[in-house]
Every structure is written in structure tokens, then in C-alpha cells.
Design an enzyme around this catalytic site. Structure first.
Site, PDB file in Angstrom:
ATOM      1  CE  LYS A   1      34.500  39.118  -3.192  1.00 53.05           C
ATOM      2  NZ  LYS A   1      35.321  38.324  -3.918  1.00 53.05           N
TER       3      LYS A   1
ATOM      4  CG  LEU B   1      26.144  34.246   7.378  1.00 55.68           C
ATOM      5  CD1 LEU B   1      25.544  35.433   8.177  1.00 55.68           C
ATOM      6  CD2 LEU B   1      25.482  32.936   7.195  1.00 55.68           C
ATOM      7  N   PRO B   2      25.538  34.329   2.740  1.00 55.51           N
ATOM      8  CG  PRO B   2      23.922  33.119   1.899  1.00 55.51           C
ATOM      9  CD  PRO B   2      24.409  33.328   3.167  1.00 55.51           C
TER      10      PRO B   2
ATOM     11  CE  LYS C   1      26.877  38.393  -2.984  1.00 56.98           C
ATOM     12  NZ  LYS C   1      27.511  37.570  -1.782  1.00 56.98           N
TER      13      LYS C   1
ATOM     14  CB  THR D   1      30.745  39.157  -1.182  1.00 56.26           C
ATOM     15  OG1 THR D   1      31.969  38.334  -1.157  1.00 56.26           O
ATOM     16  CG2 THR D   1      30.991  40.294  -2.046  1.00 56.26           C
TER      17      THR D   1
HETATM   18  P1  NAD Z   1      27.328  29.024   0.181  1.00 56.08           P
HETATM   19  O1  NAD Z   1      25.654  29.332  -0.365  1.00 56.08           O
HETATM   20  O2  NAD Z   1      27.829  27.802  -0.181  1.00 56.08           O
HETATM   21  O3  NAD Z   1      27.286  29.232   1.728  1.00 56.08           O
HETATM   22  C1  NAD Z   1      26.477  29.949   2.564  1.00 56.08           C
HETATM   23  C2  NAD Z   1      26.080  29.123   3.859  1.00 56.08           C
HETATM   24  O4  NAD Z   1      25.515  30.010   4.868  1.00 56.08           O
HETATM   25  C3  NAD Z   1      24.980  27.918   3.608  1.00 56.08           C
HETATM   26  O5  NAD Z   1      25.692  26.716   3.861  1.00 56.08           O
HETATM   27  C4  NAD Z   1      23.912  28.328   4.424  1.00 56.08           C
HETATM   28  O6  NAD Z   1      23.184  27.194   4.728  1.00 56.08           O
HETATM   29  C5  NAD Z   1      24.377  29.210   5.252  1.00 56.08           C
HETATM   30  N1  NAD Z   1      23.415  30.176   6.022  1.00 56.08           N
HETATM   31  C6  NAD Z   1      22.645  31.056   5.457  1.00 56.08           C
HETATM   32  N2  NAD Z   1      21.935  31.731   6.395  1.00 56.08           N
HETATM   33  C7  NAD Z   1      22.407  31.123   7.606  1.00 56.08           C
HETATM   34  C8  NAD Z   1      21.837  31.632   9.021  1.00 56.08           C
HETATM   35  N3  NAD Z   1      21.062  32.324   9.265  1.00 56.08           N
HETATM   36  N4  NAD Z   1      22.664  30.889   9.703  1.00 56.08           N
HETATM   37  C9  NAD Z   1      23.642  29.803   9.527  1.00 56.08           C
HETATM   38  N5  NAD Z   1      23.867  29.514   8.247  1.00 56.08           N
HETATM   39  C10 NAD Z   1      23.461  30.093   7.575  1.00 56.08           C
HETATM   40  O7  NAD Z   1      28.133  30.288  -0.337  1.00 56.08           O
HETATM   41  P2  NAD Z   1      29.627  30.410  -0.362  1.00 56.08           P
HETATM   42  O8  NAD Z   1      29.922  30.283  -2.020  1.00 56.08           O
HETATM   43  O9  NAD Z   1      30.406  29.766   0.646  1.00 56.08           O
HETATM   44  O10 NAD Z   1      29.848  32.028  -0.304  1.00 56.08           O
HETATM   45  C11 NAD Z   1      29.572  32.518   0.923  1.00 56.08           C
HETATM   46  C12 NAD Z   1      29.780  34.075   0.703  1.00 56.08           C
HETATM   47  O11 NAD Z   1      31.407  34.152   0.287  1.00 56.08           O
HETATM   48  C13 NAD Z   1      29.440  34.842  -0.314  1.00 56.08           C
HETATM   49  O12 NAD Z   1      28.859  36.076   0.247  1.00 56.08           O
HETATM   50  C14 NAD Z   1      29.793  34.951  -1.438  1.00 56.08           C
HETATM   51  O13 NAD Z   1      29.513  36.128  -2.179  1.00 56.08           O
HETATM   52  C15 NAD Z   1      31.213  34.891  -0.891  1.00 56.08           C
HETATM   53  N6  NAD Z   1      32.471  34.481  -1.930  1.00 56.08           N
HETATM   54  C16 NAD Z   1      32.234  33.382  -2.526  1.00 56.08           C
HETATM   55  C17 NAD Z   1      33.383  32.702  -3.156  1.00 56.08           C
HETATM   56  C18 NAD Z   1      33.039  31.458  -3.962  1.00 56.08           C
HETATM   57  O14 NAD Z   1      34.026  31.098  -4.827  1.00 56.08           O
HETATM   58  N7  NAD Z   1      32.148  30.834  -3.898  1.00 56.08           N
HETATM   59  C19 NAD Z   1      34.574  33.551  -3.282  1.00 56.08           C
HETATM   60  C20 NAD Z   1      34.608  34.814  -2.679  1.00 56.08           C
HETATM   61  C21 NAD Z   1      33.799  35.240  -1.958  1.00 56.08           C
END
Ligand code: NAD
Length: 296
Positions: free
Chosen positions: A172, A65-66, A247, A97
Site C-alpha cells: 500500500k 480506522l485512521p 499521512k 492504512t
Molecule cells: P474516516 O476518517 O472517514 O473514517 C474513520 C472512522 O473511524 C471515523 O468515522 C471515526 O469516527 C472512526 N474511529 C476512529 N477511532 C475509532 C474508535 N476507537 N472506535 C470506533 N471508531 C473509531 O477515514 P476513511 O477515509 O474512511 O479512511 C479510513 C482508513 O482507510 C484510513 O487509514 C485511510 O488512510 C484508508 N484509506 C482511505 C481511502 C479514501 O479514499 N478515503 C482510500 C484507501 C484507504
């Protein structure tokens, strides 16, 4: 094979869930976005009707999740906390994260109810999520880590036991602060070379093979056209958004304050990403920070 409730099927969670499906697990997938659900269901995942449906009867629950408020709200403090529904035998693996303090407090609340919640944030980006080569940094007891490892092995290549609850999130924050410093430093050096007439591809190769070599130069060059298949060569689309790096730098600054660790380089990098975001670039990949130098 295990039954896995997977919540959060975005850029990272979607491909991670698909890798679990491909490994033969029964994945009950849920996201607020129907499009995100469809992608995982098309690869053999089972659509859950709700987050509650996804976790009911699951051996493992994985969340991606975000931010911390989403994780805490969903599991512990929301209107219908999932802690009320998850089996005491299940292991909850949060790979989002988030701040270490929230991870520790949600884990402690889980333990009070006889549940098991660990932090396991990742590094490796969307490419690593798709390829199943992520690095996982895990905050857990030895027993919890041993239980999580076979599931994490499906989604990642390097699985690290960083320490007890919250340790994965601390690792992280340290890693991403360093990443922000090396990316901005690489942009700064490349821009200076270009302003002085050097070809960025030639300069990149020189620095890569010299003492300035680093991850950005090796696999994530920020100058369009120098490297194929990276966000800079695709209008900075995809990859790791400026908003997410901003963030993560906020989490690093909080951590530095709580522990009285000085982070002058991290603070400078955060200021640069803050300015870049304020100029409307939050949705671009973080290597686009080179535009700050070029716009001057
Ligand atoms: P994203 O925004 O693509 O995905 C997050 C998903 O969570 C969305 O599809 C959203 O609809 C869903 N969501 C939010 N609240 C929800 C709920 N209550 N119930 C169900 N679904 C819900 O983000 P992402 O890029 O996949 O990143 C996710 C996490 O991973 C973050 O914490 C980010 O910091 C971390 N991260 C991202 C990357 C990257 O390269 N994108 C790399 C490492 C870590």
C-alpha cells in the site's frame, strides 16, 4: 452467513460494512460517530453499543480506522483491549492504512494470545468502497488469506496476497507513493499546457492516448470541468483527502528509511503535499494539489 464486527464506519468503512450487510452477513457495526453508525444501521446493519459489543461473538472482525495508533490502542494496548474479548476462532482483518511495523507488532501480539490478525489495506477510494470493487493487499499466512478471501470478495474486486504479516501495508505504501508522484506530475504537465494556451480537456485527451497516459488522466482528472463525477468538478470535496495522502507519504518515507531505499521522487511529492496542506488544504481531495501550481 457470518457474524462480522465492523469498527470504523467512515468514508470507507461505512460503505464497506453496507456491502457486507447486502451480502446477507450479520454486521455488528460500531463507530465513535453516531451519524456514521446511523448510515450503516439504515441499510440493515446492527448498532453495537461499543467496540467490545461489536466483536463479542463475531466470526470476523473488520477495522477501518485512521492510523496505527488507533488500531494498536483499540486491539492491544488501550484500557479495554479487544484482544481480551475476541474469540480464538475469529479472524481479525485490519483494512486501515497503517505502518507495516505496527501491523506486524499487533499481529505478533495477537498470535501470542492464540488470535489471528491480518493486514488488508485497500485501494480504490470511496467510489470503490461503495461499488464493492476495492483492491485489497493482504499480509497474512496462506491459511489466514484463504479464510479472509470470501469476506474480502464481497467488498473488493481484486484481492492480492502480498506476502506475510505487514506485506499488505508495504504494498500500500509503495502504491500510494507512486500515486502521489503521478498525480503531481499530471498536475505539472496540465498546468504548463494551460499556461501556454491549451485547453486542458484537449491536452488531457492527447496525453491519455499517448505515452504520458496514467490513472489520474483516465479516471481522476485534477482540472475542474474536464471530467464529470470526480472531486475536481465538485470543489475538491469527497474523495481522498490531502491529510490522508500526507499521512501515507509519511509511512512511505519511514519505510524507505528503514530499508535504505532511495525515494527522490516520493520525497519531492511529499514536499508538495506538505506545502499544500500547510496552506490549509488538508481537507480537500488530493487532486487539489494542482492549486499549488496555479497559485504561483
Ligand atoms: P474516516 O476518517 O472517514 O473514517 C474513520 C472512522 O473511524 C471515523 O468515522 C471515526 O469516527 C472512526 N474511529 C476512529 N477511532 C475509532 C474508535 N476507537 N472506535 C470506533 N471508531 C473509531 O477515514 P476513511 O477515509 O474512511 O479512511 C479510513 C482508513 O482507510 C484510513 O487509514 C485511510 O488512510 C484508508 N484509506 C482511505 C481511502 C479514501 O479514499 N478515503 C482510500 C484507501 C484507504
Amino acid at each position: 452467513m457470518a457474524t462480522i464486527g465492523f469498527i470504523g464506519l467512515g468514508n470507507m468503512g461505512g460503505p464497506m460494512a453496507i456491502n457486507l450487510v447486502k451480502a446477507g452477513h450479520n454486521v455488528k457495526a460500531f463507530d465513535l460517530s453516531q451519524a456514521a453508525m446511523d448510515t450503516v444501521v439504515a441499510e440493515g446493519g446492527n448498532a453495537a453499543a461499543s467496540a467490545a459489543d461489536a466483536v463479542t461473538g463475531a466470526d470476523f472482525v473488520v477495522s477501518m480506522l485512521p492510523a496505527g495508533k488507533h488500531v494498536q490502542g483499540l486491539f492491544q494496548t488501550g484500557d479495554a483491549p479487544l484482544f481480551d474479548l475476541i474469540s480464538k476462532d475469529a479472524l481479525i482483518i485490519d483494512s486501515s492504512t497503517i505502518d507495516a511495523a505496527t501491523a506486524q507488532s499487533v499481529s505478533a501480539a495477537a498470535a501470542e494470545r492464540g488470535l489471528s490478525f491480518i493486514d488488508a489495506p485497500v485501494s480504490g477510494g470511496v467510489g470503490g468502497a461503495v461499488a464493492g470493487t476495492l483492491a485489497f493487499m493482504v499480509g497474512a499466512t496462506d491459511e489466514q488469506f484463504a479464510k479472509a478471501k470470501p469476506i474480502l470478495d464481497v467488498m473488493g474486486k481484486n484481492i492480492f496476497h502480498a506476502g506475510q504479516s505487514g506485506a499488505g501495508q508495504i504494498a500500500k505504501a509503495c502504491n500510494n507513493m507512486l500515486l502521489s508522484i503521478l498525480m503531481t506530475g499530471t498536475c505539472e504537465a496540465l498546468n504548463m499546457g494551460m499556461k501556454n494556451g491549451l485547453d486542458p480537456a484537449v491536452l488531457s485527451e492527447i496525453m491519455k492516448q499517448s505515452s504520458g497516459g496514467n490513472w489520474a488522466l483516465n479516471v481522476y482528472n485534477p482540472v475542474p470541468g474536464v471530467m464529470e463525477g470526480v472531486p475536481s468538478s465538485n470543489d475538491y470535496q469527497g474523495g481522498f483527502q490531502v491529510d490522508l495522502m500526507y499521512k501515507d507519504l509519511g509511512l512511505a518515507m519511514d519505510l524507505s528509511q528503514q530499508s535504505a531505499s532511495s525515494v527522490p521522487m516520493g520525497s519531492a511529492a511529499r514536499s508538495l503535499f506538505s506545502l499544500h496542506k500547510a496552506k490549509g488544504n488538508g481537507g480537500l481531495d488530493f487532486s487539489s494539489v494542482i492549486k499549488l501550481y496555479q497559485d504561483q
